[in-house]
Design a protein around this motif. Structure first.
Motif, short mmCIF file in Angstrom:
data_model
loop_
_atom_site.label_atom_id
_atom_site.label_comp_id
_atom_site.label_asym_id
_atom_site.label_seq_id
_atom_site.Cartn_x
_atom_site.Cartn_y
_atom_site.Cartn_z
N ARG A 125 0.83 -1.21 0.00
CA ARG A 125 0.00 0.00 0.00
C ARG A 125 0.86 1.26 0.00
O ARG A 125 0.47 2.30 -0.53
N SER A 126 2.05 1.13 0.59
CA SER A 126 2.97 2.27 0.63
C SER A 126 3.66 2.50 -0.71
O SER A 126 4.38 3.47 -0.87
N GLY A 127 3.44 1.58 -1.65
CA GLY A 127 3.97 1.75 -3.00
C GLY A 127 5.27 1.02 -3.27
O GLY A 127 5.84 1.16 -4.36
N TRP A 128 5.74 0.19 -2.31
CA TRP A 128 7.04 -0.46 -2.47
C TRP A 128 6.86 -1.88 -3.00
O TRP A 128 7.11 -2.86 -2.31
N ARG A 129 6.44 -1.93 -4.26
CA ARG A 129 6.14 -3.23 -4.88
C ARG A 129 7.26 -3.73 -5.78
O ARG A 129 7.14 -4.79 -6.39
N SER A 130 8.33 -2.97 -5.88
CA SER A 130 9.47 -3.36 -6.72
C SER A 130 10.75 -3.07 -5.96
O SER A 130 10.76 -2.26 -5.03
N PRO A 131 11.85 -3.71 -6.35
CA PRO A 131 13.12 -3.41 -5.68
C PRO A 131 13.50 -1.93 -5.79
O PRO A 131 14.00 -1.35 -4.83
N ALA A 132 13.24 -1.33 -6.95
CA ALA A 132 13.58 0.09 -7.13
C ALA A 132 12.79 0.97 -6.16
O ALA A 132 13.34 1.89 -5.55
N ALA A 133 11.50 0.67 -6.02
CA ALA A 133 10.67 1.45 -5.10
C ALA A 133 11.14 1.25 -3.66
O ALA A 133 11.18 2.21 -2.88
N MET A 134 11.52 0.03 -3.32
CA MET A 134 12.01 -0.24 -1.96
C MET A 134 13.31 0.52 -1.72
O MET A 134 13.52 1.08 -0.63
N ARG A 135 14.17 0.57 -2.72
CA ARG A 135 15.43 1.29 -2.56
C ARG A 135 15.20 2.79 -2.37
O ARG A 135 15.99 3.47 -1.71
N ASN A 136 14.12 3.29 -2.96
CA ASN A 136 13.82 4.72 -2.86
C ASN A 136 13.12 5.09 -1.55
O ASN A 136 12.94 6.28 -1.28
N SER A 137 12.73 4.09 -0.77
CA SER A 137 12.14 4.38 0.53
C SER A 137 13.25 4.51 1.56
O SER A 137 14.36 4.02 1.36
N THR A 138 12.95 5.18 2.65
CA THR A 138 13.94 5.32 3.72
C THR A 138 13.73 4.25 4.77
O THR A 138 12.65 3.65 4.87
N TRP A 139 14.76 4.03 5.56
CA TRP A 139 14.67 3.06 6.66
C TRP A 139 13.51 3.43 7.58
O TRP A 139 12.72 2.57 7.97
#
Length: 200
Positions: A58-72
């Motif tokens: 739901r937060s939009g982190w459905r791909s490795p690239a999106a996860m990398r662009n999120s912060t800890w």
């Protein structure tokens, strides 16, 4: 056969389905399955892990690239919203590391990992354990669910599924179990067996 059909009817929702993942042999759903397997690998209830997977999506982190662009901290906050709080900080760290690893090793596409495994389920398990926080249990969870879209994994029943088969009065030999349902339903059967095994 009837007992297996009843089991599928009662418990035959895969964990991926429960997490809102429409599994397909494509980079994004396979990555989301990897994240789910990571979340299920900790000593926390499956319900909380599934809820956390849904919240990350739901937060939009459905791909490795999106996860990398999120912060800890963003990942920690999302896990907290799903009440995945016992391991939120370490899991946030490992999700970030894994997003880097999948980029460096497989260019963000887990189908390349399948190609490297070259049709060998045990090789795939070993490759999966190279990801942060994915141990043998997480690797088995991934394979158990991925057999829905990777037929070369079939039949895949880990110890938890076989324990559930014994509890349900079904064969505990994988090849005999595989004859009870069509190939595309083996992931659902495996999930149903795991759920049956967890019942008191």
């Amino acid at each position: 056969m009837r007992r297996a059909d009843d089991l599928l009817a009662e418990h035959g929702t895969t964990y991926a389905e429960e997490a809102g993942i429409t599994l397909a042999d494509k980079p994004q759903p396979l990555y989301r399955l990897l994240v789910l397997a990571t979340l299920l690998s900790t000593r926390i209830s499956a319900d909380l892990a599934v809820a956390a997977a849904r919240e990350l999506s739901r937060s939009g982190w459905r791909s490795p690239a999106a996860m990398r662009n999120s912060t800890w901290q963003q990942r920690v906050d999302a896990l907290g919203r799903a009440r995945y709080v016992r391991y939120d900080e370490s899991t946030s760290h490992h999700l970030g590391e894994a997003a880097d690893f999948i980029h460096d090793r497989y260019r963000d596409d887990l189908r390349r990992m399948a190609d490297t495994a070259d049709g060998d389920p045990q090789r795939l398990e070993k490759l999966l354990t190279e990801f942060p926080r994915i141990g043998p249990t997480g690797a088995q969870i991934f394979c158990r669910e991925a057999q829905a879209v990777w037929p070369w994994l079939r039949p895949y029943f880990d110890r938890k599924a076989l324990d559930g088969a014994k509890k349900a009065g079904l064969p505990t030999d994988p090849d005999r179990l595989a004859k009870l349902v069509p190939g595309p339903d083996l992931a659902r059967l495996a999930a149903a067996l795991v759920r049956r095994g967890l019942q008191r």
